[in-house]
Design an enzyme around this catalytic site. Structure first.
Site, PDB file in Angstrom:
ATOM      1  N   ARG A   1     -37.908 -33.010  45.707  1.00  0.00           N
ATOM      2  CA  ARG A   1     -38.819 -31.989  46.225  1.00  0.00           C
ATOM      3  C   ARG A   1     -40.063 -31.841  45.350  1.00  0.00           C
ATOM      4  O   ARG A   1     -41.180 -31.771  45.854  1.00  0.00           O
ATOM      5  CB  ARG A   1     -38.107 -30.647  46.376  1.00  0.00           C
ATOM      6  CG  ARG A   1     -37.069 -30.651  47.488  1.00  0.00           C
ATOM      7  CD  ARG A   1     -36.329 -29.335  47.572  1.00  0.00           C
ATOM      8  NE  ARG A   1     -35.669 -29.057  46.300  1.00  0.00           N
ATOM      9  CZ  ARG A   1     -35.371 -27.845  45.852  1.00  0.00           C
ATOM     10  NH1 ARG A   1     -35.657 -26.777  46.567  1.00  0.00           N
ATOM     11  NH2 ARG A   1     -34.756 -27.691  44.697  1.00  0.00           N
TER      12      ARG A   1
ATOM     13  N   ASN B   1     -34.296 -28.531  50.492  1.00  0.00           N
ATOM     14  CA  ASN B   1     -32.979 -29.148  50.598  1.00  0.00           C
ATOM     15  C   ASN B   1     -32.266 -28.582  51.813  1.00  0.00           C
ATOM     16  O   ASN B   1     -32.496 -27.431  52.192  1.00  0.00           O
ATOM     17  CB  ASN B   1     -32.142 -28.866  49.361  1.00  0.00           C
ATOM     18  CG  ASN B   1     -32.599 -29.641  48.146  1.00  0.00           C
ATOM     19  OD1 ASN B   1     -33.242 -30.676  48.261  1.00  0.00           O
ATOM     20  ND2 ASN B   1     -32.282 -29.147  46.971  1.00  0.00           N
TER      21      ASN B   1
END
Length: 89
Positions: free
Chosen positions: A18, A36
């Site tokens: 990320r 996520n």
């Protein structure tokens, strides 16, 4: 202008995916978000000029060094003028 929803499967959580995607998107001035999912994947929404979005998608197919991307699924969306900045959720 292109907007796409992306789902990335493989070893993609706990490997700075990320944060790395955030860096890539901001470097190319692509807006959207990344997060996520409970099933161990990463999903993102990317919006920007066609070439910039394609460059970020290319990163999604590789990921950061510790990642192991097995599959990337994309879905085209209509552009959203309200989508500004890039966030990690």
């Amino acid at each position: 202008m292109r907007r796409v929803h992306v789902t990335i499967a493989g070893k993609v959580q706990g490997v700075f995916f990320r944060a790395s995607l955030d860096d890539e998107a901001q470097r190319r001035q692509v807006t959207g978000w990344v997060r996520n999912t409970p099933d161990g994947q990463v999903e993102a929404e990317l919006q920007g000029p066609d070439l910039a979005v394609e460059e970020v998608l290319a990163f999604c197919r590789e990921g950061p060094p510790a990642a192991s991307v097995e599959h990337v699924e994309t879905a085209e969306l209509d552009p959203d003028p309200r989508l500004t900045g890039f966030t990690v959720q």
